[in-house]
Write a protein that holds these residues in place. Structure first.
Motif, PDB file in Angstrom:
ATOM      1  N   ILE A 221       0.837  -1.200   0.000  1.00 40.83           N
ATOM      2  CA  ILE A 221       0.000   0.000   0.000  1.00 40.83           C
ATOM      3  C   ILE A 221       0.873   1.251   0.000  1.00 40.83           C
ATOM      4  O   ILE A 221       0.591   2.230  -0.705  1.00 40.83           O
ATOM      5  N   PHE A 222       1.981   1.233   0.780  1.00 41.85           N
ATOM      6  CA  PHE A 222       2.863   2.397   0.834  1.00 41.85           C
ATOM      7  C   PHE A 222       3.533   2.651  -0.512  1.00 41.85           C
ATOM      8  O   PHE A 222       3.616   3.796  -0.980  1.00 41.85           O
ATOM      9  N   LEU A 223       4.014   1.594  -1.165  1.00 44.29           N
ATOM     10  CA  LEU A 223       4.710   1.766  -2.434  1.00 44.29           C
ATOM     11  C   LEU A 223       3.779   2.271  -3.534  1.00 44.29           C
ATOM     12  O   LEU A 223       4.191   3.030  -4.409  1.00 44.29           O
ATOM     13  N   GLN A 224       2.509   1.851  -3.495  1.00 36.80           N
ATOM     14  CA  GLN A 224       1.581   2.236  -4.554  1.00 36.80           C
ATOM     15  C   GLN A 224       0.903   3.576  -4.300  1.00 36.80           C
ATOM     16  O   GLN A 224       0.534   4.272  -5.251  1.00 36.80           O
ATOM     17  N   THR A 225       0.745   3.956  -3.035  1.00 37.97           N
ATOM     18  CA  THR A 225      -0.005   5.184  -2.734  1.00 37.97           C
ATOM     19  C   THR A 225       0.811   6.208  -1.942  1.00 37.97           C
ATOM     20  O   THR A 225       0.432   7.378  -1.887  1.00 37.97           O
ATOM     21  N   GLY A 226       1.907   5.782  -1.301  1.00 38.92           N
ATOM     22  CA  GLY A 226       2.662   6.691  -0.458  1.00 38.92           C
ATOM     23  C   GLY A 226       2.040   6.901   0.908  1.00 38.92           C
ATOM     24  O   GLY A 226       2.429   7.829   1.631  1.00 38.92           O
ATOM     25  N   VAL A 227       1.125   6.055   1.294  1.00 40.28           N
ATOM     26  CA  VAL A 227       0.410   6.196   2.567  1.00 40.28           C
ATOM     27  C   VAL A 227       1.092   5.336   3.631  1.00 40.28           C
ATOM     28  O   VAL A 227       1.313   4.137   3.430  1.00 40.28           O
ATOM     29  N   HIS A 228       1.420   5.973   4.781  1.00 40.69           N
ATOM     30  CA  HIS A 228       1.992   5.252   5.919  1.00 40.69           C
ATOM     31  C   HIS A 228       0.860   4.708   6.782  1.00 40.69           C
ATOM     32  O   HIS A 228      -0.126   5.409   7.052  1.00 40.69           O
ATOM     33  N   ILE A 229       1.002   3.459   7.233  1.00 42.87           N
ATOM     34  CA  ILE A 229       0.022   2.843   8.138  1.00 42.87           C
ATOM     35  C   ILE A 229       0.764   2.435   9.401  1.00 42.87           C
ATOM     36  O   ILE A 229       1.702   1.640   9.355  1.00 42.87           O
ATOM     37  N   ASN A 230       0.351   3.002  10.531  1.00 44.66           N
ATOM     38  CA  ASN A 230       0.976   2.716  11.817  1.00 44.66           C
ATOM     39  C   ASN A 230      -0.069   2.268  12.820  1.00 44.66           C
ATOM     40  O   ASN A 230      -1.229   2.705  12.756  1.00 44.66           O
ATOM     41  N   GLN A 231       0.331   1.417  13.740  1.00 41.36           N
ATOM     42  CA  GLN A 231      -0.562   0.945  14.790  1.00 41.36           C
ATOM     43  C   GLN A 231      -0.171   1.611  16.104  1.00 41.36           C
ATOM     44  O   GLN A 231       0.997   1.609  16.493  1.00 41.36           O
TER      45      GLN A 231
END
Length: 757
Positions: free
Chosen positions: A625-635
């Motif tokens: 998801i990060f590579l395709q959209t540049g969105v960081h996901i953190n918990q």
């Protein structure tokens, strides 16, 4: 035995250096038991004590002292060369503050596992110590001097920076180096409207003020450095007064230690003085021309510098003809003294400055915001010939500035989600040279950052990087960075509590060196570069309309009385209020309409049993998801997922991918306590992976629930892939979301299995 005794005697008489030394001298130098050691305790009003000691370590240095507070100890040494250097335009003082990982019980984490280059915290502390000591060296002191601060132990409670100033003052006082000290230094906090002297690290987390004060005897201020959460003028003055008072006990203790154990000060070689005839010739050829330049209010920085350079060149040509055997460098030095005297005397005579301004008058100010659309925030601040371009970049919390371990223990700061980077390229002053980040850039950037930190919200969901590039400079570029930075933050829509501005206050004094007193003085608002260079103080003050956020006083004479410091603060408060009125005409509050390219953040709650689908094997789905959209996901700590996207469209695309990855296929409802047929899809060391229906994600049936007997591997039961087992379903684990089931409980009773069709 006789041979061993003879060997020891020979080693004493002929050491490794090859020089013969006296037995008595050797015993005094190398036998630690015979070395005189002295300690002195400094009591503070809050019941704490600081210990100053000497005579145990580094006895070959000109001076050495150890300062201890709690379990934090710093050793400071000082050494000065016995011969003078050629350059007398500045004091050749070097201060090196070094953090040692061993002092904090740590091993450095770099590849070499040892201390390497200076950290930002070390640079800032070195500058702090330097500014506390430099004003007290004799005039024209040109002997290279080095002060080294070695951290011996740090307890994580008491800060070593203030200890280093006191240790350095003690080492200089005990040495034979000429120095007009001593000084004392304390940190002042402000907690619940109460002043706290030398607060602990935990107390500092609750303090609205972090102020370091260095003072000498008779309550004279030598250095100020601090930040505050918009503290009022009255409270700041009260804190300064209390800190200066506490410094007196330190000064008195160092003086007693110096009287009993200090070395006799060395006698300096008198500097080569020009004859009265030569001095009179220099004055006659240059004084009136300099007065004309300094009273021509049409000059700007470059034209004034060129005019002075022309006068100097004409003077040198004339002096070569009249005095061919003279040292020209001495002529240049005396010309600088004449220039300084003329410049300062004109201010006292006319109450006007070299650009025609009154003493409390600001330069012409202009500013603009939202200069470049692709940037999150931008602003340009122009004050006279000082021009600063500021930009704001917002990024994910992962981009926060991480602090090295030892600096973290010394300062209490683990990471920063707001930081300012200051750049000063050579073209800003019409010069050539290498561009880079030196000690000056680090110090100016840290000061501007402190001026803005308290107005930036602490719980802001993004990491904020503010850059300040000086495009033109004629004094006070760090305070211009505060002004431009405040505008850029508001342009980025960051909800700062209030706009902030900064101004530099200068001072011209008639200082009597015989009585060490100030006979007359003039306070200047918004100083030029030449007023800083030829003046006696550069007092940088930042704050809002109602209070102060940062102060830094560089004082060039041996201390200022409190009344001058307080009048400077009052003049600074008036100046920054005028600046804020001008800034508010451009932008007065944070932008509410978000730009299209602004980053966005959002929290989503994923059911426990679906989090594995979101993460993917080894986090592969999140990386995708990060590579395709540049969105960081953190918990976070509450097991919620936070999404950071560079813009709204990227956020929408990432949410679609997340929904697709966790989308559940319609599946039957499992009854708690129900008996089901499970099919083995994989054998593992810890158990077997089974499915209860065709579309189900495999779940683990552990070895402990396979059989009433204890088994270490499923093969002990002759199980293989494709076998079917009867299991009892016990719902999902509330913490992990994993399915809980057991085959063991069914081996004692007979149940009828429920099958799905």
């Amino acid at each position: 035995m006789a041979t061993l005794r003879l060997f020891k005697q020979n080693r004493l008489l002929f050491p490794a250096s090859g020089r013969r030394i006296n037995n008595k001298y050797a015993s005094a130098q190398f036998n630690t038991d015979a070395t005189p050691m002295s300690e002195a305790v400094v009591p503070f009003s809050n019941g704490k004590n600081m210990l100053l000691s000497t005579g145990k370590f580094a006895r070959m240095a000109d001076g050495c002292a150890v300062a201890t507070l709690g379990d934090t100890s710093v050793m400071v040494t000082t050494v000065s060369k016995s011969h003078s250097s050629n350059n007398t335009s500045f004091v050749p003082l070097i201060v090196d503050y070094k953090q040692k990982a061993a002092a904090a019980g740590r091993i450095p984490t770099n590849f070499f596992r040892r201390e390497l280059g200076q950290t930002e915290h070390e640079i800032l502390t070195s500058r702090l110590i330097d500014r506390s000591l430099r004003p007290l060296f004799p005039k024209k002191y040109n002997y290279e001097t080095q002060i080294m601060c070695n951290m011996l132990a740090i307890d994580g409670i008491n800060d070593p920076d203030v200890l280093s100033i006191n240790g350095a003052a003690t080492a200089l006082a005990l040495s034979d180096i000429p120095w007009n000290g001593p000084v004392g230094a304390v940190r002042v906090g402000f907690i619940d409207k109460e002043i706290v002297i030398n607060p602990t690290r935990r107390e500092m987390s609750q303090s609205s003020l972090n102020l370091i004060i260095t003072a000498t005897k008779e309550n004279l201020v030598v250095m100020l450095e601090g930040s505050a959460d918009n503290i009022s003028e009255e409270d700041l003055k009260r804190a300064i007064e209390s800190g200066v008072k506490e410094c007196q006990s330190i000064v008195q203790t160092i003086q007693k230690l110096q009287n009993s154990h200090g070395k006799k000060k060395r006698v300096l070689d008198p500097p080569n003085e020009l004859s009265d005839e030569v001095k009179e010739a220099v004055k006659m050829l240059s004084e009136m021309k300099l007065r004309e330049v300094f009273t021509d209010y049409k000059h700007d920085k470059l034209s004034r510098d060129n005019a002075i350079a022309n006068i100097r060149n004409e003077l040198m040509t004339a002096m070569k003809l009249s005095f061919p055997d003279l040292d020209l460098s001495a002529i240049v030095e005396y010309f600088s003294e004449v220039s300084k005297t003329v410049f300062r005397s004109l201010i006292f005579e006319n109450n006007l400055r070299c650009d025609g301004r009154k003493l409390n008058e600001l330069r012409t100010i202009s500013c603009a915001a939202d200069l470049f659309k692709p940037l999150h925030g931008s602003a340009l601040f122009q004050r006279g010939q000082t021009q600063v371009l500021c930009t704001v970049t917002l990024d994910s919390p992962d981009s926060a500035l991480k602090i090295d371990t030892v600096s973290m223990l010394a300062s209490g700061i683990k990471e920063k989600n707001f930081f300012l980077h200051y750049e000063f390229p050579p073209y800003a002053t019409n010069e050539t040279g290498k561009s880079g980040i030196g000690r000056r850039e680090t110090g100016h950037g840290a000061l501007a950052e402190r001026g803005l930190r308290s107005v930036v919200p602490k719980d802001y969901p993004f990491t904020i990087r503010l850059t300040s590039e000086v495009l033109e400079s004629n004094g006070s570029s760090s305070m211009a960075s505060v002004c431009g930075g405040s505008l850029a933050l508001m342009d980025a829509g960051i909800p700062i509590t209030s706009a902030a501005a900064g101004v530099a206050i200068g001072l011209m004094t008639n200082y009597n060196e015989n009585t060490n007193s100030i006979e007359d003085y003039k306070i200047l608002t918004d100083i030029l570069g030449i007023e800083d260079y030829l003046g006696d103080m550069d007092f940088k003050v930042a704050g809002t309309k109602t209070g102060f956020t940062a102060v830094q006083a560089d004082i060039k004479i041996p201390g200022l009385p409190l009344d001058i410091v307080f009048k400077s603060l009052e003049q600074a408060h008036s100046g920054k209020s005028q600046i804020l009125d001008i800034m508010n005409k451009v932008i007065s509050r944070p932008r509410t309409n978000k730009k299209d390219n602004m980053p966005v953040t959002e929290s989503i709650d994923i059911p426990m049993h679906l989090r594995g689908r979101l993460l993917g094997f080894g986090g592969s789905n999140i990386k995708k998801i990060f590579l395709q959209t540049g969105v960081h996901i953190n918990q976070d700590e509450n097991f919620k997922f936070t999404l950071f996207a560079p813009n709204k469209s990227a956020m929408n695309e990432a949410k679609e991918m997340i929904e697709s990855s966790i989308k559940e296929v319609k599946q039957p409802t499992l009854e708690f306590g129900g008996i089901y047929t499970a099919k083995i899809v994989e054998l593992k060391d810890s158990g077997v992976l089974v499915t209860l229906y065709p579309t189900m994600q495999p779940a683990l049936l552990p070895n402990s629930q396979l059989d009433q007997r204890k088994i270490n591997h499923p093969s002990a039961l002759n199980l293989k892939v494709g076998d079917e087992l009867q299991v009892k379903y016990f719902g999902r684990d509330p913490a992990s979301g994993q399915i809980r089931m057991s085959r063991k409980v069914l081996q004692t009773t007979n149940f009828v299995a429920k099958n799905f069709t």
